[in-house]
Each structure stands twice: as structure tokens, then as C-alpha cells.
Enzyme design. Structure first.
Site, mmCIF file in Angstrom:
data_model
loop_
_atom_site.group_PDB
_atom_site.id
_atom_site.type_symbol
_atom_site.label_atom_id
_atom_site.label_comp_id
_atom_site.label_asym_id
_atom_site.label_seq_id
_atom_site.Cartn_x
_atom_site.Cartn_y
_atom_site.Cartn_z
ATOM 1 N N GLU A 252 0.821 -1.209 0.000
ATOM 2 C CA GLU A 252 0.000 0.000 0.000
ATOM 3 C C GLU A 252 0.858 1.263 0.000
ATOM 4 O O GLU A 252 0.520 2.261 -0.650
ATOM 5 C CB GLU A 252 -0.938 -0.021 1.222
ATOM 6 C CG GLU A 252 -1.683 1.253 1.519
ATOM 7 C CD GLU A 252 -2.833 1.522 0.560
ATOM 8 O OE1 GLU A 252 -3.077 0.683 -0.326
ATOM 9 O OE2 GLU A 252 -3.469 2.579 0.694
ATOM 10 N N THR B 279 -4.533 11.285 -4.582
ATOM 11 C CA THR B 279 -4.503 11.267 -3.120
ATOM 12 C C THR B 279 -3.647 12.418 -2.597
ATOM 13 O O THR B 279 -3.984 13.051 -1.588
ATOM 14 C CB THR B 279 -3.951 9.916 -2.614
ATOM 15 O OG1 THR B 279 -4.800 8.883 -3.128
ATOM 16 C CG2 THR B 279 -3.966 9.848 -1.104
#
Lengths: 308, 308
Positions: free
Chosen positions: B130, B183
Site C-alpha cells: 500500500e 490522493t
């Protein structure tokens, strides 16, 4: 008219509980005020006796008086109520002294009125008394004092109070050093802004504490009892805070922090044996100071304000 | 050597959930990636097929590759593993696309290794994958993808993940507008500091949400789904956010907010009937825009990553 009389116990409470700043509180056993309520023929609320504290008798200047009057006015009965107050919880101790008076008064008047309001509804009246002491309608001591157990104030507008279960083997130990910290001074130390990072960590710990209380996961409760926002700023007001913290952690406490705005400190423990050791640890640290103090060891009070 | 092969389903997830910014997530049904893992004679991890997304095949540049390699290296088996990736969750959708790859890869490799690690332990490996996508070892999508249900990340150091129960009649509806929000851009909008008042309210709402999940109190869940810290800043990135919010609230949703860093939005609902109405409401708003979109309606996925 039959002069009906009731006696009420108003327990002490621990607010904030580290990660639960301004939203969480818990009710404890072992120390609390007593109040007597008596129906009279003369309408209105009258405080007729106060022992254990130097407080005003004028209803509108007295925390209990304001809360009692608020409930009384909502019903406006044909009789009056006189109140005797026996303070055991010292003012400014940080374990909900004014909230005990406010919650007890609202409860007692409600009883003599024939219980028109639920305990939860009474909190809305009691915080009007609390506001006289703290300057705002805080419920984080009033709610657990009224309801017992752990209570969450999710929201003030509208008032939304959630009862959180108390694991059976959870004990609280409270150390009250006999020094005065004004709530206003404790408030002034707070920063109006905090880092997003610390706010997120605080919320994660509070969520962990709530989860631990629902599942009786004592270790999770312990891991979650962290205060990133307030303790670092306020602990300077409390003599020997770090020494007591080290002592109670070595004695096996799950967590430790400032009770309310201080100066009292609290530890939560699994089981009475550990609570006794934590009690000893607190005594050892403070016996070596020149500050007089009390220690209260208690299981969680799950009843809250009650008739005696 | 017998060429053992397994197929894994890697579900989508909703992180943040309003008051649970950076600490809470939930796993949903209805959309997820699939991955195939195959034992080979040649040591190491090799990605041999990627469908549905334009992603690098080099293990160290691929989210799934990094997570797979981390688990593989911890055991260092005598065989190798090759991976096929079938992406269904679009990258940058805000419903845990990279986390599904990372969690699925860690899970699949662990299965072929004979399950040396628990699912909870695998989260520590998956967040390394991640991190390749998001720049930090976030677990708020990885944890619910791996474990299913609601998961709380109480702490990152050490990693402390708590599984929170999912009420049976809780449904999620996700609206994914086909626009891209980086993001990094969504992060840049955040203020590094927040007011203590908002931080306290956010923590109270998160505590209320956790309590509502434990007690299946759907109304409390709804009252708690408020975001004081992030939504006011980020919603500007999401076209028609307010219109969708009004629509789904009128349709009876318990709460509504941004999924992850967006652009997906989510609603939580009591019961499938309401979820269907919320689905319709989302469709009505977005059908009148020029932005293509998907809507996913789903009960809570309580299993997480699993073998197919």
C-alpha cells in the site's frame, strides 16, 4: 400535608478519561454527597442546610439550587421543596463535586414531583446547575453521575448521551491532592488548535476505549487510555504527576491520567488486587510530599444518583 | 512438483467513514479484484498477467508485487509463486483499489506457503505494498479488505487493529464518478491543524459510531456519521457532492460522505429497501451530469479477502 422526605446519594465521577476529553465520564463508588429533599407547604425551592462546604444558600447562586429550580419550574407543583446538602466531595477536586450537587438536586426534586422526567431527561436540567460552577453546560460529569457507568456525550446540540457498558472487573483508584486548580486556569492552558495528526490519534484511542468497554477487553482499554491533546499541557499543574504515573504503571494499572481538570488523578485497573497495589503506589509517592491527600478505591458505580 | 493454484477475491473498501478519518474502514460486497497464485519451480515472486489496469509487471514497482514479496521473503520457501491480477476496482476510485491488490497478494502468497501468518499479521506485510501507492503504510483500507467488516486502526506504532461488529441490516451504497482525484491533492487540501472544539466533536462522533455498531443502533450510527475535519475541505473536489448528499438524505440514508480520499461517495443505510432508494437518488443526480459513473449497492462484507 404529609411532609414527605427522601435522602439521595450523589456519587463522584471521573471525566475526560484521557482520550475522552470533554465527551466521556465514569461514575465511581466510595465517595459521594448526600442530599435530603422534603415537601413543604410553601411553594418554591429552599436550601435549608449545607454541611461540609461553604456554599451560598440563595437558590439562584447555588449549583443544586439552580438545578432543583429548573426541574421544579418545569412542573410548577402546588407544594414547595426544601433541601439539605451534605457535601463530601470537595469543591475543585476534579471528581465532579458541582455535578454531584446538580445531578442530585434534579433527581431529588423529580422524585418528590412523582418522577415526571426520566434520568436522561433530568440531565438537561442538571447541566443548568453545572453551568453556574463551570461557566458552560458541561455534561461529562453530570451524565455519569446521573446514570452511572460510563457515559459518552456524543453531541451537545442536541444533547445526545450514550451509555457505555462497564466491564465487571474494572476498578478506579483516585488520588486527590489537597491543592486547588481553578477550572478556568486549567482551560486557559489548552491550545485552541491541535494538530490533525494528534486529533486523529486521539479519536482512534477513544474508539479503542469504547470497543474495549463493549468487549471487556481490559488490555485494549489500557492501550487506549492515552491523552495526546490535554495531559501534556495540563500535567504541569499537578505536583508529582509523572512520579505517580510511573508508580501506578509499575503497580500494574491499565492506564492513568488527570481526572476532570485536576488536581485529582485516576488509574483504571483490572481487578481489586491490582487496584490495591495501585492505591499503595499512590500513597507511597504522595506520603513523601508535604501535600495532604485522599485516595479512593472503587469499582464502577453502575447506578448513578440513587435514593438511600 | 505439483503446480498448486488458488484464486483469491479481494473486495473493495470504504475508508474514513466521516468521523473515522484515517482510523476506520469497512469492507463491501459487489465489487472486488481477483487474483490467481500458482506455485512454480523458479524461486521468487513473478507477476505474469495483469488485466483491467495498466500496471507495471516489475515486482518492486507493483503494489501486489511488493506485498507478495514481503510475505515471501519472511519465509523464503524453496519454490516460487507467479501471480495473475484481474483488476475490477479502478485505480484512484477511492474504494481501496491498491489495498485490494496489497491485501490479496499477501493473503494469496500466505495460502501457498501453508498459512504461516494470520490475517491480522498479514496486514503488516500488505501495508508495505500500500505504501508504494499512497506514500505511507496506511491500513485503513488494507485492514477491512483483509479482515472484512469494520476495522479500527487504533495505533500504527505498534500496529493495533480492532475488529468492530457490523450490524446485519446495514447496507452501503457507493457512487463512483469517473473522475480522478490524486490522493496527494486530496491530502494537500487538509489543514495540518484543526480546532480543539472540532477535534472533540469528531472524537465524540466516532465514539458514537463505534457504540452504534456494537449495539446495532442504526439511528445512533446515522447521527454519528458527521465529518467536522475533512469533508468541509475536500468536498470541493467532488462534483455535485452537496446535491448527492441532499438526494440520499431525502431517500432515507443514515449518513453520507466521501469514500477514502474520493472521488467516490458512500451512504450507509438501514435495510435493502432504503439502499435501493438511495441507489436511485444517486443515479438521478449523476444521470443529469456529463460525468459517467458506477453505483455499487452492498451489504457489509464480513469475510474480507477469501479463496474463490
Amino acid at each position: 400535608m404529609y411532609m414527605e422526605e427522601i435522602k439521595v446519594f450523589c456519587p463522584a465521577t471521573i471525566a475526560n478519561l484521557n482520550c475522552g476529553f470533554d465527551v466521556l465520564g465514569v461514575c465511581i463508588n466510595g465517595i459521594g454527597d448526600e442530599m435530603i429533599f422534603r415537601k413543604t407547604n410553601q411553594k418554591g425551592i429552599k436550601i435549608v442546610k449545607i454541611e461540609g462546604a461553604n456554599l451560598p444558600y440563595e437558590t439562584h447562586l447555588n449549583v443544586a439550587g439552580v438545578a432543583a429550580q429548573a426541574v421544579y419550574n418545569a412542573i410548577n407543583p402546588s407544594f414547595g421543596i426544601e433541601i439539605e446538602i451534605y457535601k463530601k466531595i470537595k469543591a475543585g477536586s476534579g471528581i465532579g463535586s458541582s455535578s454531584a450537587s446538580a445531578a442530585g438536586a434534579a433527581f431529588g426534586v423529580n422524585e418528590l414531583l412523582g418522577k415526571p422526567f426520566t434520568k436522561k431527561e433530568l440531565i438537561g436540567f442538571a447541566i443548568k446547575g453545572e453551568a453556574l460552577a463551570s461557566g458552560s453546560e458541561h455534561a461529562d460529569n453530570v451524565a455519569p453521575c446521573m446514570l452511572g457507568g460510563f457515559t459518552l456525550i456524543r453531541s451537545y446540540n442536541p444533547l445526545d448521551i450514550i451509555e457505555i457498558p462497564a466491564p465487571k472487573s474494572l476498578y478506579a483508584v483516585v488520588l486527590h491532592p489537597h491543592i486547588e486548580i481553578k477550572t478556568a486556569d486549567a482551560r486557559a492552558l489548552l491550545s485552541p488548535n491541535v494538530s490533525l495528526k494528534n486529533a486523529v490519534e486521539q479519536s482512534g484511542n477513544l474508539a479503542g476505549l469504547i470497543a474495549g468497554l463493549y468487549t471487556s477487553d481490559y488490555q485494549l482499554i489500557g492501550r487506549s487510555l492515552i491523552d495526546k491533546l490535554v495531559e501534556p499541557l495540563r500535567k504541569q499543574l499537578i505536583p508529582y504527576f509523572d512520579e505517580v504515573k510511573t508508580g501506578v504503571e509499575n503497580a500494574g494499572a491499565l492506564g492513568f491520567g488527570i481526572s476532570g481538570a485536576g488536581p485529582s488523578m485516576f488509574a483504571l485497573c483490572y481487578g481489586e488486587d491490582t487496584a490495591n497495589k495501585v492505591n499503595q503506589a499512590m500513597n507511597i509517592v504522595y506520603s513523601n510530599t508535604k501535600i495532604s491527600f485522599d485516595v479512593y478505591l472503587s469499582s464502577v458505580n453502575t447506578k448513578g444518583v440513587e435514593l438511600l
